[in-house]
Design a protein around this motif. Sequence first.
Motif, mmCIF file in Angstrom:
data_model
loop_
_atom_site.group_PDB
_atom_site.id
_atom_site.type_symbol
_atom_site.label_atom_id
_atom_site.label_comp_id
_atom_site.label_asym_id
_atom_site.label_seq_id
_atom_site.Cartn_x
_atom_site.Cartn_y
_atom_site.Cartn_z
ATOM 1 N N ALA A 138 0.789 -1.243 -0.127
ATOM 2 C CA ALA A 138 -0.113 0.127 0.066
ATOM 3 C C ALA A 138 0.726 1.359 -0.037
ATOM 4 N N GLU A 139 1.991 1.194 0.820
ATOM 5 C CA GLU A 139 2.879 2.341 0.735
ATOM 6 C C GLU A 139 3.563 2.719 -0.611
ATOM 7 N N HIS A 140 4.120 1.529 -1.302
ATOM 8 C CA HIS A 140 4.693 1.604 -2.372
ATOM 9 C C HIS A 140 3.610 2.248 -3.562
ATOM 10 N N GLY A 141 2.220 1.673 -3.444
ATOM 11 C CA GLY A 141 1.179 2.130 -4.328
ATOM 12 C C GLY A 141 0.935 3.609 -4.096
ATOM 13 N N LEU A 142 0.838 4.275 -2.804
ATOM 14 C CA LEU A 142 0.744 5.676 -2.637
ATOM 15 C C LEU A 142 1.812 6.553 -3.021
ATOM 16 N N THR A 143 3.045 5.862 -3.227
ATOM 17 C CA THR A 143 4.323 6.922 -3.332
ATOM 18 C C THR A 143 5.220 6.546 -4.773
ATOM 19 N N ALA A 144 4.713 5.497 -5.269
ATOM 20 C CA ALA A 144 5.420 5.219 -6.504
ATOM 21 C C ALA A 144 4.822 5.873 -7.640
ATOM 22 N N PRO A 145 5.695 6.121 -8.764
ATOM 23 C CA PRO A 145 4.957 7.153 -9.883
ATOM 24 C C PRO A 145 4.123 6.374 -10.858
ATOM 25 N N ASP A 146 4.498 4.890 -10.996
ATOM 26 C CA ASP A 146 3.756 4.169 -12.033
ATOM 27 C C ASP A 146 2.446 3.435 -11.583
ATOM 28 N N THR A 147 1.805 3.448 -10.243
ATOM 29 C CA THR A 147 1.068 2.587 -9.791
ATOM 30 C C THR A 147 -0.428 2.934 -10.208
ATOM 31 N N LEU A 148 -0.432 4.337 -10.649
ATOM 32 C CA LEU A 148 -1.901 4.998 -11.132
ATOM 33 C C LEU A 148 -2.302 4.217 -12.329
ATOM 34 N N GLU A 149 -1.090 4.349 -13.333
ATOM 35 C CA GLU A 149 -1.552 3.900 -14.365
ATOM 36 C C GLU A 149 -1.303 2.314 -14.579
ATOM 37 N N LEU A 150 -0.798 1.574 -13.777
ATOM 38 C CA LEU A 150 -0.849 0.437 -13.455
ATOM 39 C C LEU A 150 -2.373 -0.266 -13.273
ATOM 40 N N ALA A 151 -2.984 0.370 -12.161
ATOM 41 C CA ALA A 151 -4.335 0.049 -11.707
ATOM 42 C C ALA A 151 -5.074 0.383 -12.909
#
Length: 511
Positions: free
Chosen positions: A409-422
């Motif tokens: 969850a932390e990685h999801g909220l802080t990494a640059p690519d997780t929004l596009e991944l989702a």
Amino acid sequence: MSAKRSFEHDVRPLVRMLGKPPEEWQRADLVELCLREGVRVINFRYPALDGKLKELRLPISSRAYLERILTTGERVDGSSLVPGLLEASESDLYVLPVYRWAYLNPFEPDELEIVCRFADRGGEPAANTPDNVLAAAAERFHASTGARLDALAELEFYVFTQPESERFEGRPQRNYHQSSPYLHSRPIVDEIVRVVSEVTGRVKYCHSEVGYIKRIDSDEPEIDGCRVEQYELEFDLMPIEDLGAWLTVARWLIRDIVNRHGATVTYLPKLDEGMAGSGMHLHLAVRRDGRNVMTRDDGELSDDALRLIGGILGQAGPLTAFGSTVAASYLRLVPGQEAPTRICWGSRNRSSLVRVPLDFGGTRRLDQVMNPDEKGDYPAHLARPTIEYRSPDGSAFPQLLLAAVTLCAEHGLTAPDTLELARGLEVSHDQGRPLESFQQLPDTAVAAAAALREGRAFFEQLGLPARMIDHVVAKLDEEKDTGLTERLRRLPAAERLKASRRLMHKDLHKH
């Protein structure tokens, strides 16, 4: 109105007696309560690596002794509680009571229970114990995001009773939300609901689930010939560290209550071919400045929610190793049983790994849908949006699973690519993309171990101890279930059924 009166209707006896919420409890509050109410025994409780709740019983001999144990805790042998995770020089640990996790023993009125955490000889949180790994992950999440991760668990379990009559028999795979007289273990579950609610204050509801077996055949004499009914107890949202404590307590309480009724219970992920498996789904929500931020003002998922989904799905393969730890787990994670098999998310499909359930939001007053003449005020903030992570089951290492989820969850909220991944992993009826086009989850314990072995650097870099990862990998490899489904398929029907039941039931009380 006094502070004490404001808590007079709280379901938790200890909250009513102390007149303040648990997060405000001090040592002096517990000392005075014990002396005033005649508490004779303090039970320190703490989860071991196997997920079971251990105990240290401390009879109160004087006020001075009571003050001492609530201040400095006691000593335990960590090598026996978390075997393989501590060096010989690290095995002496303190168990220190967490005051907000105290509760009155529901069976013995003169005993007080307190869930503890482990500290090393220097008085620091012990680095290689599951409770502290979860606490550290929760602290890291807050430090990195400025938010809090809340969670709830859907705890599913099977209750085994001896059939006393043939009246009002249930139907296989048709027991969802069943009621008496068709629900034979209802008196047991009634007590579970009342006790777990009074202890934790966090129970949303309990209901019967799909699974029902009129008579189970097993090599395990404890359950052979029993009637089986499946249930789900669902918690409400709470800080994920608190869920780690109360989930372990609830699993112990359920076992103890069922045993007191002369019955048996298990959290096994699967009991029989073609029958519903038991999961332990987790719902997650991001909270900022005291507010759930999973949806925008228009009711659509927020970027925070999408990033959270991306964080979970991005590590879905190795994450499975923490939540599905026995071979039977992967007999549950198969198509056609409303269990996830593909790494994707959506709002409707229950075969997706992450689902977005109804959240009680929207623009319409729900009370007036069926009661159009209702005139009372409609309370604000009734919506409680979450995302639901659906692969874990009762074989999970509870604190390790929650810690690993928090790191994702932390990685999801802080990494640059997780929004596009989702956004790229959404399964939508409008898009017409078939479920089979998404990557498959690990389909065996050995495959999950391999995924974690390959992806361990992610978790280690975020603070999960290497020894814990080694432990999880080794436990899954021990299942030796590569090619299991095909091996079972080649057997004659009667032999296959006997072999699969032996495999499913071997871990009856392991977790």
